[in-house]
Design a protein around this motif. Structure first.
Motif, PDB file in Angstrom:
ATOM      1  N   ARG A  64       0.816  -1.215   0.000  1.00  0.00           N
ATOM      2  CA  ARG A  64       0.000   0.000   0.000  1.00  0.00           C
ATOM      3  C   ARG A  64       0.850   1.265   0.000  1.00  0.00           C
ATOM      4  O   ARG A  64       0.579   2.200  -0.748  1.00  0.00           O
ATOM      5  N   ASP A  65       1.894   1.275   0.822  1.00  0.00           N
ATOM      6  CA  ASP A  65       2.743   2.482   0.889  1.00  0.00           C
ATOM      7  C   ASP A  65       3.477   2.722  -0.430  1.00  0.00           C
ATOM      8  O   ASP A  65       3.612   3.865  -0.876  1.00  0.00           O
ATOM      9  N   GLY A  66       3.952   1.655  -1.044  1.00  0.00           N
ATOM     10  CA  GLY A  66       4.641   1.794  -2.323  1.00  0.00           C
ATOM     11  C   GLY A  66       3.714   2.291  -3.421  1.00  0.00           C
ATOM     12  O   GLY A  66       4.108   3.107  -4.265  1.00  0.00           O
ATOM     13  N   GLU A  97       3.038   6.016  -2.856  1.00  0.00           N
ATOM     14  CA  GLU A  97       4.188   6.829  -3.251  1.00  0.00           C
ATOM     15  C   GLU A  97       4.260   6.959  -4.769  1.00  0.00           C
ATOM     16  O   GLU A  97       4.513   8.051  -5.300  1.00  0.00           O
ATOM     17  N   ALA A  98       4.007   5.850  -5.474  1.00  0.00           N
ATOM     18  CA  ALA A  98       4.024   5.891  -6.943  1.00  0.00           C
ATOM     19  C   ALA A  98       2.907   6.781  -7.476  1.00  0.00           C
ATOM     20  O   ALA A  98       3.095   7.530  -8.449  1.00  0.00           O
ATOM     21  N   LEU A  99       1.746   6.738  -6.823  1.00  0.00           N
ATOM     22  CA  LEU A  99       0.619   7.573  -7.246  1.00  0.00           C
ATOM     23  C   LEU A  99       0.915   9.055  -7.014  1.00  0.00           C
ATOM     24  O   LEU A  99       0.553   9.902  -7.844  1.00  0.00           O
ATOM     25  N   ILE A 144      -8.285   2.786  -6.223  1.00  0.00           N
ATOM     26  CA  ILE A 144      -7.442   1.715  -6.769  1.00  0.00           C
ATOM     27  C   ILE A 144      -6.504   1.178  -5.704  1.00  0.00           C
ATOM     28  O   ILE A 144      -6.173  -0.024  -5.716  1.00  0.00           O
ATOM     29  N   THR A 145      -6.093   2.014  -4.755  1.00  0.00           N
ATOM     30  CA  THR A 145      -5.271   1.526  -3.646  1.00  0.00           C
ATOM     31  C   THR A 145      -6.038   0.499  -2.821  1.00  0.00           C
ATOM     32  O   THR A 145      -5.503  -0.556  -2.446  1.00  0.00           O
TER      33      THR A 145
END
Length: 206
Positions: free
Chosen positions: A86-88, A91-93, A195-196
């Motif tokens: 979730r954190d990755g 961050e990408a979003l 989406i997350t």
């Protein structure tokens, strides 16, 4: 009639007409761009969710590629980074959002600038018109007639009206486009959150 009428506005009236043409082009281009960029995000996300429930990642990415706009690109980035947790994904979003927003805001400053300077250009034309009037008053040996002064007065009035006529719709158009950008950005934020959650549920079931 109109060319003759506008010609009485002097040089500044043509400058004002030029920036008004630029404003029209920018407004139409931005409206078309936002029309392509804004989609039914909930319907799109529902389709992606149904595909991901079947673990068909390739088809989900294909749906994103086939859909125009920043929302689809955000969702694609999230899917490609799904293994980072979730954190990755967040961050990408966030990084993608920083890339996607500036193109949406492009050229809006130009429209706002035209809305601000058009009245000033009209005022400059007005001043030049009155300079023309006082120049005639100074050089005229006999008592000047209204016909002698009418050219400068016409220039002053036409430039003032033209400057305001350009500024008012430009300002309204700018506010409209800003509202469209805000709506798209809001869709992007909602899609990023959705989406997350979808990816978290999909990964959690495995």
């Amino acid at each position: 009639m109109w060319p003759t009428f506008l010609a009485q506005g002097g040089l500044m009236i043509w400058v004002i007409l030029l920036i008004s043409a630029v404003a029209v082009v920018v407004f139409i281009e931005r409206v078309l761009h936002y029309h392509r960029a804004q989609i039914n995000s909930m319907e799109f996300l529902n389709g992606v969710r149904n595909v991901l429930k079947r673990d068909n990642v390739v088809e989900a990415i294909a749906i994103c590629d086939a859909t125009a706009g920043p929302v689809a690109r955000l969702v694609k980035v999230a899917i490609l980074n799904r293994d980072k947790g979730r954190d990755g994904v967040r961050e990408a979003l966030e990084e993608t959002g920083l890339i996607e927003v500036p193109p949406l805001e492009a050229k809006l400053n130009l429209l706002a600038t035209i809305a601000q300077i058009a009245p000033l250009m009209g005022l400059l034309g007005t001043v030049l018109g009155f300079i023309k009037v006082f120049g005639i008053l100074q050089t005229k040996v006999s008592v000047p007639t209204m016909q002698d002064l009418s050219g400068g007065v016409w220039q002053a009035l036409i430039c003032t009206a033209a400057g305001l006529a350009v500024a008012i719709p430009c300002y309204a158009g700018y506010n409209y486009l800003v509202s469209r950008v805000n709506a798209i950005v809001l869709d992007m934020e909602r899609a990023a959150t959705e989406i997350t959650n979808i990816l978290a549920d999909t990964i959690g079931r495995k």
